[in-house]
Write an enzyme that holds these catalytic residues in place. Sequence first.
Site, PDB file in Angstrom:
ATOM      1  CD  GLU A 105       5.817   1.432 -22.898  1.00  0.00           C
ATOM      2  OE1 GLU A 105       6.037   2.932 -22.046  1.00  0.00           O
ATOM      3  OE2 GLU A 105       5.835   0.988 -23.141  1.00  0.00           O
TER       4      GLU A 105
ATOM      5  CE  LYS B  98       9.289   0.312 -22.000  1.00  0.00           C
ATOM      6  NZ  LYS B  98       8.240   1.184 -20.471  1.00  0.00           N
TER       7      LYS B  98
ATOM      8  CG  HIS C 187       0.792  -4.847 -22.078  1.00  0.00           C
ATOM      9  ND1 HIS C 187      -0.403  -4.790 -20.967  1.00  0.00           N
ATOM     10  CD2 HIS C 187       0.975  -4.188 -21.494  1.00  0.00           C
ATOM     11  CE1 HIS C 187       0.108  -4.451 -19.407  1.00  0.00           C
ATOM     12  NE2 HIS C 187       0.601  -4.388 -19.746  1.00  0.00           N
TER      13      HIS C 187
ATOM     14  CE  LYS D  53       2.827  -5.750 -17.469  1.00  0.00           C
ATOM     15  NZ  LYS D  53       3.931  -6.042 -17.641  1.00  0.00           N
TER      16      LYS D  53
ATOM     17  CG  ASP E 243       7.573  -4.102 -19.334  1.00  0.00           C
ATOM     18  OD1 ASP E 243       7.162  -4.902 -18.307  1.00  0.00           O
ATOM     19  OD2 ASP E 243       7.445  -3.850 -20.043  1.00  0.00           O
TER      20      ASP E 243
ATOM     21  CG  ASP F  92       5.621   4.877  -8.220  1.00  0.00           C
ATOM     22  OD1 ASP F  92       5.715   5.217  -8.096  1.00  0.00           O
ATOM     23  OD2 ASP F  92       6.035   4.136  -9.150  1.00  0.00           O
ATOM     24  CG  LEU F  93       0.197  -0.184  -9.420  1.00  0.00           C
ATOM     25  CD1 LEU F  93       0.683   0.394 -10.657  1.00  0.00           C
ATOM     26  CD2 LEU F  93       0.132  -1.328  -9.511  1.00  0.00           C
TER      27      LEU F  93
ATOM     28  CG  HIS G 283      -2.629  -1.471 -17.240  1.00  0.00           C
ATOM     29  ND1 HIS G 283      -1.337  -1.502 -16.856  1.00  0.00           N
ATOM     30  CD2 HIS G 283      -2.722  -0.039 -18.221  1.00  0.00           C
ATOM     31  CE1 HIS G 283      -0.976  -1.216 -17.992  1.00  0.00           C
ATOM     32  NE2 HIS G 283      -1.171   0.020 -18.571  1.00  0.00           N
TER      33      HIS G 283
ATOM     34  CB  ALA H 226      -1.047   0.026   1.541  1.00  0.00           C
TER      35      ALA H 226
END
Length: 482
Positions: A216, A330, A240, A148, A235, A21-22, A178, A18
């Site tokens: 990205e 990237k 995704h 993930k 990744d 960062d996420l 997500h 908690a």
Amino acid sequence: MVSRVIPVQPFDLVLFGATGDLARRKILPSLFHRFQIGQFSDDTRIIGSSRADLDRPEFQELTAAAIREFGQPGETNEADIAAFIKLLDYVAVDARGDGGWADLGQHLRADVTRAFYLSVAPSLFTDIADRLSASGMVTAESRIVLEKPFGHDLASARELNQALRAHFQEDQIYRIDHYLGKETVQNLMALRFANSLFEPLWNSSHIDHVQITVAESIGVEGRGEYYDRSGAMRDMVQNHLMQLLCLTAMEPPARFTPNAVRDEKVKVIEALDPVAPDDIARGQYRGRNGDSYREHAGNPDSTTESFIAMKVQVANWRWAGTPFYLRTGKCLRERVSEIAVYFRDPPHNIFEGAAGVHGNVLVIRLQPDEGITLRTTIKDPGPGGMRLTGANLDMTFADSLPDAGRPQDAYERLIMDVIRGNQTLFMRGDEVEAAWAWADPIIASWADSETVPQRYDQGGSGPEDSLLLMHRDGRRWRSIGD
């Protein structure tokens, strides 16, 4: 019109990690916004947990600060924040020891849904699941939520699935991607299966090829050590892009239920042909003054890809002969995610001497501005004969549905689906394993052949090999940022 908000029954949500960062950037602000619009009852409880030695007021203030920093501008008024943090509590636990687990169990109620959200390193998934079970906190109404990556390869994915299923049933396990929570991803299913216009044309007889792009503009700075062990294939592609491919290529499910949808997605993965080495382009961004991938990763000899493009074939009757081109990377020109469906050119041009008769292109944009565009060919207005030009039929959600309010953040939708018990937008265990079974031989082939990624400049569209991958088929990538 704004959709009516349906309140959910009271629940206990335990957020492991908690203080991470996420949690601060996404999960806590998403929970706040769902509370703010009236979706939580007053006796809903959110219990933060991590190794940090905090008390309840300290966690409440940490959450309030996160909402002020990362919440939606104009929606973070102090009265709502003060009301929201009253729902919060905090218990420090040792994920690999005994500390705090008995205290956490005493905070949970027996008569409500329990959701355990693991916003932690994957290496802690099994430890936390084991201790939740050993402490008697896993009930028939419990759900466990995982971020993930779901394993590093097929063997580790199977091991993780077995460890989770030792304590939870498959219908209690929620593996979050997500991307599946984005409005446009769900609209792809509505577009295909709720409109008779598209589905009869959704096959190799009418579609020339499909391009799926997740670009990205930033590099891997800040997460270089993790990324260098993963690369773009693990990744992004294995999860995704694979999910976007499945939703684009899947057969219509018999009904819109979680398992019916996921059954069809698994069939797509299992129908994927092996990818030939010549159908893959790998790249790694370069830079100056400490700005290259290798410097960001802290590995001067790295051969990990920050860019990958590939040609994928779905070996079934619907898609035979229609390739899917996937690319992600990237440090590219712009941040953009989209699915572009290229329909075949008309079989005969009746407009003699008129150039510009091309097939339609349907573009489903996931970010940055969600929407759907259909490129058509029309007559160029004005005198002078039949001159043809392109025109877009554009449905940008913010423009087309101005009364709908801002789109929900993907995490908002997915967290509420967990509470409701709806697994449609979550990956099933066999789906994860099927994706790794397809990806593992590709990754292994790079190590066996000792191939290295081609270097590419930042701010462009990727390495030259990616362009050649399309050119040899007589096709071109859509320009990133179009």
